[in-house]
Write a protein that holds these residues in place. Structure first.
Motif, PDB file in Angstrom:
ATOM      1  N   UNK A 142       0.718  17.159  -0.005  1.00 28.96           N
ATOM      2  CA  UNK A 142       1.212  17.562   1.319  1.00 28.96           C
ATOM      3  C   UNK A 142       2.058  16.497   1.988  1.00 28.96           C
ATOM      4  N   UNK A 143       1.933  15.255   1.545  1.00 27.16           N
ATOM      5  CA  UNK A 143       2.733  14.198   2.148  1.00 27.16           C
ATOM      6  C   UNK A 143       2.604  12.895   1.381  1.00 27.16           C
ATOM      7  N   UNK A 144       3.652  12.091   1.426  1.00 26.93           N
ATOM      8  CA  UNK A 144       3.634  10.795   0.750  1.00 26.93           C
ATOM      9  C   UNK A 144       4.241   9.726   1.650  1.00 26.93           C
ATOM     10  N   UNK A 145       3.753   8.521   1.481  1.00 23.54           N
ATOM     11  CA  UNK A 145       4.354   7.350   2.134  1.00 23.54           C
ATOM     12  C   UNK A 145       4.356   6.244   1.093  1.00 23.54           C
ATOM     13  N   UNK A 190       2.643   3.728   6.587  1.00 34.46           N
ATOM     14  CA  UNK A 190       2.283   4.775   7.535  1.00 34.46           C
ATOM     15  C   UNK A 190       2.701   6.130   6.982  1.00 34.46           C
ATOM     16  N   UNK A 191       1.763   7.056   7.017  1.00 38.68           N
ATOM     17  CA  UNK A 191       2.011   8.414   6.544  1.00 38.68           C
ATOM     18  C   UNK A 191       1.870   9.376   7.714  1.00 38.68           C
ATOM     19  N   UNK A 192       2.862  10.215   7.899  1.00 40.51           N
ATOM     20  CA  UNK A 192       2.778  11.248   8.932  1.00 40.51           C
ATOM     21  C   UNK A 192       3.072  12.599   8.303  1.00 40.51           C
ATOM     22  N   UNK A 193       2.152  13.539   8.493  1.00 36.89           N
ATOM     23  CA  UNK A 193       2.330  14.890   7.955  1.00 36.89           C
ATOM     24  C   UNK A 193       2.167  15.864   9.119  1.00 36.89           C
ATOM     25  N   UNK A 207       0.819  -1.206   0.000  1.00 34.57           N
ATOM     26  CA  UNK A 207       0.000   0.000   0.000  1.00 34.57           C
ATOM     27  C   UNK A 207       0.856   1.260   0.000  1.00 34.57           C
ATOM     28  N   UNK A 208       0.382   2.275  -0.693  1.00 35.98           N
ATOM     29  CA  UNK A 208       1.036   3.582  -0.682  1.00 35.98           C
ATOM     30  C   UNK A 208      -0.008   4.644  -0.380  1.00 35.98           C
ATOM     31  N   UNK A 209       0.425   5.727   0.234  1.00 33.23           N
ATOM     32  CA  UNK A 209      -0.487   6.790   0.679  1.00 33.23           C
ATOM     33  C   UNK A 209       0.027   8.145   0.218  1.00 33.23           C
ATOM     34  N   UNK A 210      -0.884   8.972  -0.280  1.00 34.15           N
ATOM     35  CA  UNK A 210      -0.555  10.350  -0.634  1.00 34.15           C
ATOM     36  C   UNK A 210      -1.647  11.248  -0.073  1.00 34.15           C
TER      37      UNK A 210
END
Lengths: 587, 212
Positions: A535-538, A547-550, A524-527
């Protein structure tokens, strides 16, 4: 390698002729250094000491008026659909708004310059009895307000600017005319046998039309620089066992391996255009040029959240791609006042074309917010005056331009059909009901917020709606990525979730592969986007987890994009239906 | 030299073989619906990913996700090719193409091949036709051409689609360069002609038809 300065191919001024011309050459060099050209209309060039007309004789020659018309051989499509370009019907068309330079043959310095008018005409005052030639630059340039800067260049020749050059002549002592035409280089029965001089100017003319449409809505528009890259070596291609072939690199593009005609949001912005005579040329395909200019428009004045990539009207697309491409298709029809999009190509040496009618209101089986065909149909019906089907709307371009450059640019939702329709209905209350009919006919919900929260058309998979389910803290939200509609930029590859922040927070989202979902491992990937801004990518190679942390996100609406990496791989091999459980933490 | 050197590289050879194997596997999987083939595809993908360092993924995604280029509408099909040997004048040259449908809405996918002057198609036919290909399905086809002289020559391939929904028709074209001999390689990399004017600006002059 940089070639040496062009040697004088047009004869040199010698002896007394050179001495007579010397003051003009000095003055011309000074004028050229001052910039020259720019604003439309006649050149400001004035010879010292007045003395209009005639002249010549001994001493400094008087000025003479040089005028003419610049045209290019425009090749229309065959009247019969599918038969491509009809070279036999080519006819001169004016080169509008282009820079004309009068170049002194002696030192190849620019004596004066001007701009062709809407009929392709130019007129300048030049020193008499001087060897010169007329050069037309494949360029639209204006400074001040409004302003633009468009050039057509050869990406396989170090981005050399195309020019149309006439023959050298002596200006003499009386007014004179020089008309220039850019020929196609095409010979019936033999194909291309000469220089394809018409090509850059055909492209320039389609851009001219697009600029005029925007100016009709905002006469003070300042257009950022655009470079159009065309070459007869520009080939359509995809890939091969050679990894550097057609790999989107600068080196590949300098060899002409451009893939297809496309817009690139580089600095400066560029449009690359196919020119390969054996397979696909696009210089005379005005709709194709205008389509790509439509993407330039989005990039310069509006917003384009598209992923790019391969697309067609029959596909179920990511809604951002559907909106962008539908806009491009409709915009080409608006620019050319012709809803029939035609794209020529060559099969076995014979001309053919394919295309579609953006006026078409019916998109059997595939209509919806994920269809570029639906989007283009809505856009064109909003614009045009023809009352067909449920189309009772006739807004013209102005209201569309207003929304595209305001609400669509700033919406917190991705740039897509829902925020466009919402803003148009709010700004055009008298047409709101009719707009709603258009949109409903394409099986798209109306009366919604920018996020299409009341959308019910699921595009064949119930999990596609709501499009942006709300992700709350402490409550797991399941989203599923699949590839049933294709890979990379198709509906369902990437799913969304909406995050509403009431306060400034650090946002953490964890995605875990859902129990029993597909075959582990997955990736899995997160944007995270806010108003289209990433604003952020994982995007780690995590096995079933990401895990995405912004940190310190201000209050507002944000859109989380989630996908299984293999499902966006254009090369295939996608894992298919893969679900993830999302968990939001705010701190 | 660029293309010639490709065939001397064992690394590229492995990639080439992988491309073809992957295509064959995909083809077999689509034809039979065999779950093992699907699993094999997944295993192939996993193997590729396992070979990638974590640091390599970001640029890959940069290229795929963020380097947005918006191209013109085209037929929902993709084509990749592999040239089986170094092109030599007078020696038949197999050109393997992998044709992938990218829409579920295709009734017929036809790819028409045409060789430019300097090449002659000697086997494999001038076209390949596929009925109702599934989205993501890859079909292989081989066209053999005979290079007739040194130089850069192009074989064109045009993908023509009839859609199930009859929602308009657009083609997608591909050019396959065949670089024959050392002269051909040099020709490919040679910039197009241009001049530099007195202001130092690079120009590509084209001759006008002129009248008075």
């Amino acid at each position: 390698m940089i070639e040496p300065p062009l040697a004088n191919p047009r004869g040199r001024l010698k002896g007394r002729a050179f001495l007579r011309a010397l003051p003009w050459l000095v003055l011309s060099a000074l004028l050229a250094a001052c910039g020259g050209g720019g604003d439309s209309g006649a050149s400001s060039f004035q010879p010292p000491g007045g003395g209009g007309g005639g002249g010549g004789g001994g001493g400094v020659p008087g000025p003479v008026t040089l005028s003419g018309t610049v045209t290019y051989s425009k090749v229309p499509f065959s009247a019969t659909l599918g038969q491509g370009l009809n070279f036999a019907a080519s006819a001169p068309a004016p080169v509008r708004g282009a820079t004309v330079e009068i170049v002194g043959s002696a030192g190849l310095s620019v004596l004066t310059s001007t701009t062709t008018n809407a009929s392709g005409q130019y007129s300048v005052s030049v020193p008499g009895n001087t060897e010169v030639f007329v050069r037309v630059r494949a360029e639209l340039r204006r400074t001040g307000t409004p302003a633009w800067n468009v050039t057509v260049r050869d990406n396989t020749a170090g981005e050399a600017l195309y020019t149309l050059d006439g023959q050298s002549f002596n200006t003499g002592a009386a007014s004179l005319t020089r008309n220039l035409n850019a020929p196609t280089g095409f010979t019936a029965g033999s194909g291309y046998t000469g220089a394809r001089a018409a090509a850059p100017f055909a492209i320039l003319d389609a851009v001219y039309e697009a600029v005029q449409l925007v100016l009709s809505a905002d006469p003070n528009t300042s257009f950022p620089e655009l470079r159009v890259q065309w070459s007869s070596r520009n080939i359509p291609c995809s890939g091969s066992s050679n990894p550097s072939f057609c790999d989107s690199s600068a080196a590949a593009r300098a060899r002409g391996e451009i893939g297809t005609t496309f817009f690139a949001g580089t600095s400066p912005r560029q449009i690359f255009v196919l020119g390969d005579a054996s397979s696909d040329t696009d210089e005379f395909d005005s709709h194709v040029i205008a389509h790509e200019w439509g993407h330039y428009y989005q990039s310069a004045f509006s917003r384009d959240d598209s992923l790019g990539g391969e697309h067609s009207g029959s596909q179920r697309l990511d809604l951002r791609v559907a909106f962008s491409e539908g806009w491009g298709n409709a915009f080409s029809g608006m620019v050319l006042r012709d809803p029939l999009y035609r794209d020529s190509f060559v099969v076995g040496g014979a001309q053919q074309d394919g295309g579609f009618n953006v006026e078409n209101n019916a998109v059997p089986g595939t209509a919806g917010w994920f269809s570029s065909a639906s989007v283009q149909s809505i856009f064109y019906d909003l614009f045009d005056s023809a009352a067909d089907g449920v189309d009772g709307v006739n807004l013209g371009f102005g209201p569309i331009h207003t929304v595209m450059t305001n609400e669509l640019r700033t919406t917190r939702a991705p740039a897509s059909i829902h925020p466009l329709v919402r803003a148009l209905q709010l700004r055009q209350p008298s047409a709101s009901a009719a707009i709603g009919q258009l949109v409903s006919a394409q099986q798209i919900a109306t009366g919604s917020d920018d996020f299409g929260s009341n959308e019910v058309n699921a595009g064949g998979d119930a999990r596609n709606v709501p499009i942006y389910p709300l992700l709350n803290t402490g409550v797991a939200l399941r989203v599923c990525s699949d590839n049933t509609a294709g890979a990379y930029n198709k509906l369902g590859n990437r799913r969304f979730a909406r995050i509403e922040l009431a306060n400034t927070n650090t946002v953490t989202v964890r995605a875990d592969i859902a129990p029993g979902s597909s075959v582990a491992p997955s990736d899995p990937d997160l944007l995270l986007y806010g108003a289209g801004v990433l604003r952020g990518t994982a995007e780690s190679l995590g096995n079933g987890v990401e895990t995405l942390t912004v940190p310190t996100l201000p209050p507002g609406s944000y859109v989380l994009e989630v996908y299984e990496f293999s499902n966006i791989n254009p090369g295939g091999g996608g894992r298919g239906d893969t679900c993830f459980d999302l968990l939001l933490t705010l701190s | 030299m660029r293309y010639v050197s490709v065939y001397k590289s064992s690394m590229i050879r492995r990639n080439l073989t992988g491309l073809l194997l992957a295509a064959v596997v995909v083809l077999a999987g689509c034809a039979s619906g065999d779950e093992a083939s699907v699993e094999q595809r997944r295993a192939d993908w996993d193997a590729k990913k396992a070979q990638s360092a974590a640091s390599e993924k970001a640029p890959q995604l940069d290229a795929m996700v963020r380097a947005v280029t918006a191209g013109k509408p085209g037929a929902p099909a993709d084509l990749k090719f592999d040239i089986g040997a170094r092109p030599v004048v007078g020696v038949p040259l197999p050109v393997m193409v992998a044709i992938t449908a990218t829409s579920a809405d295709i009734a017929t996918l036809e790819v028409v091949f045409n060789a430019a002057d300097g090449l002659q198609i000697v086997s494999g036919g001038n076209s390949a036709r596929f009925q109702k290909p599934k989205s993501g399905e890859t079909n292989l086809h081989t066209v053999t051409v005979l290079p007739q002289r040194d130089g850069v020559f192009y074989m064109s391939a045009v993908a023509l689609i009839d859609t199930v929904s009859d929602s308009g028709s657009v083609a997608r074209t591909f050019s396959i360069p065949i670089i024959v001999g050392e002269g051909g390689a040099a020709e490919l990399n040679k910039p197009s002609p241009s001049v530099v004017d007195s202001r130092g600006e690079r120009l590509a002059p084209l001759p006008a038809e002129e009248s008075r």
